[in-house]
Design a protein around this motif. Structure first.
Motif, mmCIF file in Angstrom:
data_model
loop_
_atom_site.group_PDB
_atom_site.id
_atom_site.type_symbol
_atom_site.label_atom_id
_atom_site.label_comp_id
_atom_site.label_asym_id
_atom_site.label_seq_id
_atom_site.Cartn_x
_atom_site.Cartn_y
_atom_site.Cartn_z
ATOM 1 N N ILE A 253 0.800 -1.322 0.012
ATOM 2 C CA ILE A 253 0.011 -0.113 0.003
ATOM 3 C C ILE A 253 0.755 1.101 -0.038
ATOM 4 C CG2 ILE A 253 -1.895 1.255 1.341
ATOM 5 C CD1 ILE A 253 -2.643 -1.185 2.655
ATOM 6 N N ALA A 254 0.844 2.070 -1.059
ATOM 7 C CA ALA A 254 1.602 3.417 -0.935
ATOM 8 C C ALA A 254 0.527 4.392 -1.052
ATOM 9 C CB ALA A 254 2.354 3.276 -2.284
ATOM 10 N N THR A 255 1.104 5.394 -0.224
ATOM 11 C CA THR A 255 0.022 6.642 -0.037
ATOM 12 C C THR A 255 0.470 7.991 -1.055
ATOM 13 O OG1 THR A 255 0.001 6.428 2.315
ATOM 14 C CG2 THR A 255 -0.557 8.429 1.579
ATOM 15 N N VAL A 256 -0.460 8.098 -1.719
ATOM 16 C CA VAL A 256 -0.001 9.219 -2.940
ATOM 17 C C VAL A 256 -1.049 10.635 -2.553
ATOM 18 C CG1 VAL A 256 0.440 7.757 -4.824
ATOM 19 C CG2 VAL A 256 -1.878 8.197 -4.393
ATOM 20 N N LEU A 257 -0.541 11.581 -3.040
ATOM 21 C CA LEU A 257 -1.254 12.845 -3.058
ATOM 22 C C LEU A 257 -2.449 12.806 -4.181
ATOM 23 C CD1 LEU A 257 1.700 15.454 -2.464
ATOM 24 C CD2 LEU A 257 0.155 14.715 -0.848
ATOM 25 N N SER A 258 -2.074 12.437 -5.403
ATOM 26 C CA SER A 258 -2.739 12.353 -6.326
ATOM 27 C C SER A 258 -3.077 10.869 -7.053
ATOM 28 C CB SER A 258 -2.592 13.423 -7.373
ATOM 29 O OG SER A 258 -3.357 13.264 -8.481
ATOM 30 N N LEU A 259 -4.139 10.535 -7.170
ATOM 31 C CA LEU A 259 -4.350 9.298 -8.021
ATOM 32 C C LEU A 259 -4.092 9.521 -9.953
ATOM 33 C CD1 LEU A 259 -7.209 7.836 -5.962
ATOM 34 C CD2 LEU A 259 -4.861 7.138 -5.862
ATOM 35 N N LYS A 260 -3.940 10.706 -10.170
ATOM 36 C CA LYS A 260 -3.649 10.624 -11.527
ATOM 37 C C LYS A 260 -2.538 10.193 -12.191
ATOM 38 C CE LYS A 260 -7.184 14.731 -12.307
ATOM 39 N NZ LYS A 260 -7.352 15.080 -11.052
#
Ligand SMILES: *Cc1c(COP(=O)(O)O)cnc(C)c1O
Length: 381
Positions: free
Chosen positions: A373-380
């Motif tokens: 699981i990786a946390t991202v600011l944006s899924l774009k």
């Protein structure tokens, strides 16, 4: 399952830098919190979260931070999880069949709301649960279409039985309520209309004022590019129909979305292990892993292909058959996918809208299933 501590800008930044050999599921806390606010601001009642959909701690914590104050739980394990992460939250134990030991543990952990769909399980609750301040919510079902996967096949009393159970729960001193689930990924708002009108009938038939009506989960997420979830329209319809059906006896409303809250907050990336003879794409994840739901609910077409550097492929689309990594022949993405003609070994297939029923149902079959699981600011991408 690994949880990376760093926050990345987006999935492709992670792919470029990490070149993950294992499947990755990217989580955007801001997308999840925005979905929670949309429900809290728009739904005409209490918003709870169906924990089974995605019980990751980051999901529970972000929903609690966004203002979700109630959780639909199905087992003592889920009850303990929520008591640990959101100690003051309301717990709705809405699995209508329970062992006596499970009931005892839930009483101990101060569960105050229970669903039921049979006379035998209702008598068990009346025997084991102190009635004071406690709600019993009768789950009923209708033969209504509109969902991708019908939940009425296992749970739910008929309208006639529901009226008897509601009456009995009220007579035993419990707060009498009703609940239903129109089926998951329900894209037809009118399914809720039929259920709400039937709920009012059940109350009249039983001669009981229904305290609360839980309109279930079932709210869709964005799986197909052409089908945008009609969440606000559904809220408005529920509000209008509840007033029409119940008049001045309108119960407080509750909803318990799972998919509608967390579905679009996660994007999945699987690495292409091989393209066998130009047509069969083999991924490092499949139906025994995080793609478990695709054969049940149907394929998502919000799919992109990026190369090993994280650059989107933008060629013409061609038909491909996509397999998972295990040796089982059912480990195949349903149907045929239209994917970039240049898709090659070392590329990544990126599927959006994968937050529901993916992490929770991921198995280790054949030694696979090591999901990051990786946390991202944006899924774009
Ligand atoms: C699974 C489940 C939900 C969540 O369903 P979604 O379709 O994901 O919103 C809600 N309530 C109950 C009782 C459930 O079993």
């Amino acid at each position: 399952m690994g949880l990376s501590k760093t926050i990345w800008s987006n999935p492709t930044e992670f792919i470029r830098n990490v070149r993950p050999e294992n499947p990755v599921i990217f989580f955007s806390p801001s997308v999840l919190q925005a979905a929670a606010r949309r429900f809290i601001d728009g739904f005409p009642g209490m918003v709870t979260y169906a924990v089974k959909t995605n019980p990751s701690e980051v999901v529970i914590e972000n929903l609690a931070a966004a203002g979700v104050r109630g959780f639909d739980v199905a087992s003592p394990g889920e009850i303990r999880l929520i008591r640990r992460l959101a100690p003051d939250a309301a717990l709705h134990y809405n699995n209508p069949v329970r062992a006596r030991a499970e009931i005892a543990e839930a009483v101990e952990l101060k569960v105050k709301s229970w669903s039921v769909d049979s006379a035998s399980e209702l008598e068990k609750l009346i025997e084991l649960v102190p009635a004071d301040d406690c709600e019993i919510s009768v789950r009923f079902k209708l033969p209504v279409a509109g969902a991708a996967y019908n939940f009425g096949a296992k749970f739910g009393a008929t309208v006639e039985l529901a009226a008897q159970l509601l009456k009995r729960a009220a007579e035993a001193g419990f707060i009498p309520s009703l609940t239903f689930h129109p089926g998951t990924q329900c894209t037809d708002p009118h399914a809720w209309e039929a259920y709400i009108r039937a709920a009012a009938e059940i109350g009249r038939e039983a001669g009981v004022t229904v305290a609360r009506l839980n309109v279930g989960g079932g709210f869709p997420n964005h799986r197909l590019q052409a089908v945008l979830p009609q969440i606000d329209e559904t809220f408005a319809l529920i509000d209008r129909v509840a007033t029409e059906a119940f008049g001045d006896q309108r119960p407080m409303l509750v909803c318990e979305p799972g998919r509608g809250l967390c579905g679009d907050a996660f994007t999945h990336a699987a690495k292409v292990k091989a393209v066998r003879d130009g047509t069969h794409v083999f991924l490092n994840d499949g139906v025994y892993g995080a793609l478990a739901e695709l054969p049940l609910v149907g394929i998502i077409d919000r799919i992109e292909v990026v190369d090993g550097e994280g650059r989107p492929r933008q060629g013409a689309l061609e038909i491909r058959i996509v397999f998972g990594p295990t040796c089982d022949s059912v480990d195949r993405v349903p149907g045929e996918l239209m994917l970039d003609e240049g898709i090659a070994e070392g590329d990544y297939l990126i599927i959006h809208g994968m937050g529901a029923y993916s992490i929770a149902t991921n198995t280790r079959f054949n030694g696979f299933g090591d999901l990051t699981i990786a946390t991202v600011l944006s899924l774009k991408v």
